[in-house]
Design an enzyme around this catalytic site. Sequence first.
Site, PDB file in Angstrom:
ATOM      1  N   VAL A 102       0.811  -1.223   0.000  1.00  0.00           N
ATOM      2  CA  VAL A 102       0.000   0.000   0.000  1.00  0.00           C
ATOM      3  C   VAL A 102       0.846   1.275   0.000  1.00  0.00           C
ATOM      4  CG1 VAL A 102      -1.977  -1.097   1.133  1.00  0.00           C
ATOM      5  CG2 VAL A 102      -0.256   0.083   2.537  1.00  0.00           C
ATOM      6  N   TYR A 109       3.758   6.200  15.106  1.00  0.00           N
ATOM      7  CA  TYR A 109       2.439   5.578  14.937  1.00  0.00           C
ATOM      8  C   TYR A 109       1.318   6.579  15.243  1.00  0.00           C
ATOM      9  CZ  TYR A 109      -1.199   1.957  15.510  1.00  0.00           C
ATOM     10  OH  TYR A 109      -2.352   1.189  15.402  1.00  0.00           O
ATOM     11  N   ALA A 127       1.438   9.841  15.148  1.00  0.00           N
ATOM     12  CA  ALA A 127       1.384  10.883  14.112  1.00  0.00           C
ATOM     13  C   ALA A 127       0.702  10.356  12.850  1.00  0.00           C
ATOM     14  CB  ALA A 127       2.797  11.363  13.784  1.00  0.00           C
ATOM     15  N   ILE A 181      -7.193  -4.250  20.508  1.00  0.00           N
ATOM     16  CA  ILE A 181      -7.900  -5.368  19.886  1.00  0.00           C
ATOM     17  C   ILE A 181      -6.943  -6.564  19.844  1.00  0.00           C
ATOM     18  CG2 ILE A 181      -9.100  -6.141  17.781  1.00  0.00           C
ATOM     19  CD1 ILE A 181     -10.447  -3.669  19.087  1.00  0.00           C
TER      20      ILE A 181
HETATM   21  P1  NDP Z   1      -1.880  -7.099  11.990  1.00  0.00           P
HETATM   22  O1  NDP Z   1      -0.444  -6.853  12.225  1.00  0.00           O
HETATM   23  O2  NDP Z   1      -2.535  -8.284  12.583  1.00  0.00           O
HETATM   24  O3  NDP Z   1      -2.169  -7.129  10.394  1.00  0.00           O
HETATM   25  C1  NDP Z   1      -1.662  -6.117   9.566  1.00  0.00           C
HETATM   26  C2  NDP Z   1      -2.090  -6.404   8.139  1.00  0.00           C
HETATM   27  O4  NDP Z   1      -1.581  -5.371   7.280  1.00  0.00           O
HETATM   28  C3  NDP Z   1      -1.574  -7.708   7.602  1.00  0.00           C
HETATM   29  O5  NDP Z   1      -2.534  -8.275   6.733  1.00  0.00           O
HETATM   30  C4  NDP Z   1      -0.328  -7.298   6.807  1.00  0.00           C
HETATM   31  O6  NDP Z   1      -0.007  -8.273   5.840  1.00  0.00           O
HETATM   32  C5  NDP Z   1      -0.846  -5.978   6.207  1.00  0.00           C
HETATM   33  N1  NDP Z   1       0.195  -5.048   5.775  1.00  0.00           N
HETATM   34  C6  NDP Z   1       1.199  -4.519   6.517  1.00  0.00           C
HETATM   35  N2  NDP Z   1       1.970  -3.728   5.764  1.00  0.00           N
HETATM   36  C7  NDP Z   1       1.439  -3.731   4.510  1.00  0.00           C
HETATM   37  C8  NDP Z   1       1.785  -3.095   3.279  1.00  0.00           C
HETATM   38  N3  NDP Z   1       2.843  -2.306   3.174  1.00  0.00           N
HETATM   39  N4  NDP Z   1       0.989  -3.319   2.188  1.00  0.00           N
HETATM   40  C9  NDP Z   1      -0.078  -4.144   2.265  1.00  0.00           C
HETATM   41  N5  NDP Z   1      -0.442  -4.767   3.408  1.00  0.00           N
HETATM   42  C10 NDP Z   1       0.301  -4.575   4.512  1.00  0.00           C
HETATM   43  O7  NDP Z   1      -2.622  -5.745  12.429  1.00  0.00           O
HETATM   44  P2  NDP Z   1      -4.060  -5.487  13.088  1.00  0.00           P
HETATM   45  O8  NDP Z   1      -5.080  -6.346  12.455  1.00  0.00           O
HETATM   46  O9  NDP Z   1      -3.908  -5.488  14.551  1.00  0.00           O
HETATM   47  O10 NDP Z   1      -4.276  -3.957  12.657  1.00  0.00           O
HETATM   48  C11 NDP Z   1      -5.016  -3.580  11.514  1.00  0.00           C
HETATM   49  C12 NDP Z   1      -5.174  -2.073  11.521  1.00  0.00           C
HETATM   50  O11 NDP Z   1      -5.825  -1.665  12.725  1.00  0.00           O
HETATM   51  C13 NDP Z   1      -3.845  -1.305  11.488  1.00  0.00           C
HETATM   52  O12 NDP Z   1      -3.973  -0.151  10.714  1.00  0.00           O
HETATM   53  C14 NDP Z   1      -3.624  -0.951  12.945  1.00  0.00           C
HETATM   54  O13 NDP Z   1      -2.822   0.191  13.092  1.00  0.00           O
HETATM   55  C15 NDP Z   1      -5.052  -0.686  13.386  1.00  0.00           C
HETATM   56  N6  NDP Z   1      -5.233  -0.788  14.826  1.00  0.00           N
HETATM   57  C16 NDP Z   1      -5.027  -1.983  15.478  1.00  0.00           C
HETATM   58  C17 NDP Z   1      -5.218  -2.045  16.851  1.00  0.00           C
HETATM   59  C18 NDP Z   1      -5.043  -3.309  17.623  1.00  0.00           C
HETATM   60  O14 NDP Z   1      -5.186  -3.246  18.848  1.00  0.00           O
HETATM   61  N7  NDP Z   1      -4.757  -4.438  17.014  1.00  0.00           N
HETATM   62  C19 NDP Z   1      -5.617  -0.867  17.620  1.00  0.00           C
HETATM   63  C20 NDP Z   1      -5.821   0.320  16.826  1.00  0.00           C
HETATM   64  C21 NDP Z   1      -5.629   0.347  15.476  1.00  0.00           C
HETATM   65  P3  NDP Z   1       1.494  -8.433   5.226  1.00  0.00           P
HETATM   66  O15 NDP Z   1       2.443  -8.292   6.371  1.00  0.00           O
HETATM   67  O16 NDP Z   1       1.500  -9.775   4.562  1.00  0.00           O
HETATM   68  O17 NDP Z   1       1.624  -7.331   4.229  1.00  0.00           O
END
Ligand code: NDP
Length: 252
Positions: free
Chosen positions: A68, A159, A161, A192
């Site tokens: 992304v 993060y 920011a 989460i």
């Molecule tokens: P995970 O680490 O479990 O999953 C992250 C996902 O993003 C994976 O599918 C990963 O796949 C993908 N990803 C990471 N970098 C890229 C990239 N450059 N291009 C495409 N895909 C990418 O994260 P969560 O499910 O916990 O978090 C999801 C969202 O929710 C995030 O934006 C996080 O900041 C936000 N969030 C989460 C919280 C929590 O408590 N878990 C709290 C608040 C917000 P791959 O590595 O294969 O690319």
Amino acid sequence: MPAKYCSLSGKIAIITGASRGIGKAIAIQLAASGSKVSLVARNQNDLDAVQEIIKISGGEAQSLTGDVSNFESFSGIVTQTLEKWHNVDILINNAGITHDNILMRMKEDEWDSVMDINLKGCFNGIKAVTRHMLKHKGGRIINITSIIGQIGNAGQSNYAASKAGIMGLTKSIAKELGSRNITINAVAPGYILTDMTDKLDDNVKEKLKTSIPLGRFGNSEDVANLVCFLASNEASYITGQTFNVDGGMVMI
Ligand code: NDP
């Protein structure tokens, strides 16, 4: 498969970060609600596993590897979705990472990678789908931010920011595209249960729970339920907002 409770019948959605955690739950929920879904992440095998879950449950999904943070890569994802299903109604910008460090130790690449994936990734996605949504006279964009973007957190300046930036981006684009029937909202999860929070020390987790009125961490499905509603026709008069899904941890 979760119960279908909001109708997305005939809709086409792109969900980034769909291979794990919150993005996976969103993809499964949207597919169960009738949407065809393009699943995006960098690791193909993880995506294929989610695609299989959706297919077994009678849904339609395709796995698209991409980064992304790279505009060309995101454009390619949109093009491939249009080639297969001729439309994009819904974009969920969920992919995100952490690279925690206190300011004095934070390296430039730790700052840049978090900003590039979390914030620029949202910009890239919005930019890549907007031309099509304008032509199609409508669309739904949902950005996953974080309560950390609202309250800050020691060791997470990059993060925080990036996530605060997403909220400003959401409001600005809502003002630009509202008249074209494109809504854009942000969802701010609290803590989460996913791989991202699994890294936290058990003592830290227990301490955090005491600051959550509902007394527990959330599940990915708690976030997916709201995202699904915001993607539906029923949310057509909501734009430019940030909604917290955090067990009451932050009340503004
Ligand atoms: P995970 O680490 O479990 O999953 C992250 C996902 O993003 C994976 O599918 C990963 O796949 C993908 N990803 C990471 N970098 C890229 C990239 N450059 N291009 C495409 N895909 C990418 O994260 P969560 O499910 O916990 O978090 C999801 C969202 O929710 C995030 O934006 C996080 O900041 C936000 N969030 C989460 C919280 C929590 O408590 N878990 C709290 C608040 C917000 P791959 O590595 O294969 O690319």
